[in-house]
Write a protein that holds these residues in place. Structure first.
Motif, short mmCIF file in Angstrom:
data_model
loop_
_atom_site.label_atom_id
_atom_site.label_comp_id
_atom_site.label_asym_id
_atom_site.label_seq_id
_atom_site.Cartn_x
_atom_site.Cartn_y
_atom_site.Cartn_z
N LYS A 298 -8.88 39.46 23.21
CA LYS A 298 -10.22 39.82 23.33
C LYS A 298 -10.56 41.06 24.41
CE LYS A 298 -11.48 36.89 27.17
NZ LYS A 298 -11.38 37.82 28.30
N ASP A 299 -9.20 41.54 25.05
CA ASP A 299 -9.21 42.44 26.01
C ASP A 299 -8.48 43.80 25.56
OD1 ASP A 299 -10.69 40.99 28.09
OD2 ASP A 299 -8.69 40.05 28.78
N GLY A 300 -7.87 43.63 24.36
CA GLY A 300 -7.35 44.51 23.67
C GLY A 300 -5.66 44.32 23.19
N GLY B 195 5.45 54.69 21.78
CA GLY B 195 4.02 55.04 21.71
C GLY B 195 3.56 56.29 22.68
N PRO B 196 2.29 56.77 22.60
CA PRO B 196 1.99 57.71 23.58
C PRO B 196 1.75 57.44 24.86
CG PRO B 196 0.24 57.23 22.14
CD PRO B 196 1.62 56.24 21.69
N LEU C 228 16.44 46.26 20.28
CA LEU C 228 16.04 47.84 20.24
C LEU C 228 15.30 48.25 21.50
CD1 LEU C 228 12.96 48.40 19.23
CD2 LEU C 228 14.15 47.74 17.10
N VAL C 229 15.78 49.55 21.90
CA VAL C 229 14.91 50.19 23.15
C VAL C 229 13.96 51.00 22.81
CG1 VAL C 229 15.77 51.24 25.38
CG2 VAL C 229 17.15 49.55 24.48
N ALA C 230 12.73 51.11 23.43
CA ALA C 230 11.88 51.97 23.26
C ALA C 230 11.15 52.46 24.72
CB ALA C 230 10.78 51.50 22.45
N LEU C 231 10.59 53.75 24.68
CA LEU C 231 9.92 54.45 25.45
C LEU C 231 8.65 54.66 25.14
CD1 LEU C 231 12.47 57.22 26.96
CD2 LEU C 231 11.83 54.92 28.10
N GLY C 232 7.50 54.15 25.98
CA GLY C 232 6.18 54.01 25.88
C GLY C 232 5.74 53.13 24.86
N TYR C 233 4.49 53.12 24.76
CA TYR C 233 3.76 52.15 23.83
C TYR C 233 2.43 52.51 23.37
CZ TYR C 233 0.67 50.90 28.06
OH TYR C 233 -0.07 51.01 28.95
N ALA C 234 1.90 51.65 22.57
CA ALA C 234 0.82 52.22 21.91
C ALA C 234 -0.44 51.16 22.35
CB ALA C 234 0.64 51.98 20.42
N GLY C 235 -1.44 51.29 22.90
CA GLY C 235 -2.50 50.67 23.49
C GLY C 235 -3.98 50.59 22.94
#
Length: 186
Positions: free
Chosen positions: A35-37, A75-76, A124-131
């Motif tokens: 519910k928060d995102g 993600g940005p 797998l490795v990632a930088l950033g996320y989408a929120g």
């Protein structure tokens, strides 16, 4: 008001005509949705010129047994923050078990474990996320922005990055060539 069902553990696929060009043909591993995102990690693009060995060097972690592989554009949001999507066979500080297909860890100990050869079987490795904020993702889905596909670890870990979007659609029984960027109204 009816509360929306959590989509955590699914793969979000950008619909054709996605209004935000940063997410064209995006594939996101959705790790949290309530519910928060929501929070998702992009797995459909890699960062040019950034490798795992670069990150390990920056963190003063010896590369050891870690293969020098691509790092994903997660993600940005907070593009300097690192995440590892991995098989649930490894658990460390701050590991979030997302589903029976994958877990998410954002702490440095998983990178050290990978370099030492004692990390998860698949990762797998990632930088950033989408929120997304409260109800934002749900609204974007109603506006023809995203499709929530079944969360298949094989799509994440066994398909090349450039093939994940179309492979995820095909796994849903949908030929992506037949998708349109126009929605109808009844």
């Amino acid at each position: 008001m009816i509360e929306a069902q959590s989509l955590a553990g699914r793969l979000l696929l950008a619909m054709p005509g996605m209004p935000d060009p940063r997410f064209e043909e995006a594939v996101l591993a959705l790790c949290m949705h309530d519910k928060d995102g929501a929070l998702g990690i992009g797995v459909g693009q890699v960062l040019e010129g950034v490798t795992l060995h670069n990150l390990l060097d920056d963190l003063n972690i010896p590369t050891g047994l870690a293969p020098d592989c691509e790092v994903h554009h997660g993600g940005p949001v907070e593009p300097q923050r690192g995440f590892v999507l991995h098989s649930p066979d490894w658990k460390g500080e701050g590991t979030l078990l997302v589903s029976d297909q994958w877990s998410l860890t954002g702490s440095r100990d998983i990178l050290a474990a990978i370099a030492e050869g004692r990390g998860p079987a698949r990762w797998l490795v990632a930088l950033g996320y989408a929120g997304w904020g409260e109800a934002q993702l749900d609204a974007e889905m109603r506006q023809h922005g995203w499709y929530a596909a079944e969360g298949r670890g094989a799509i994440l870990f066994n398909h090349p990055v450039e093939a994940r979007w179309s492979a995820a659609w095909r796994a849903e029984g949908i030929d992506p060539a037949h998708l349109t960027n126009v929605t109808g109204r009844a």
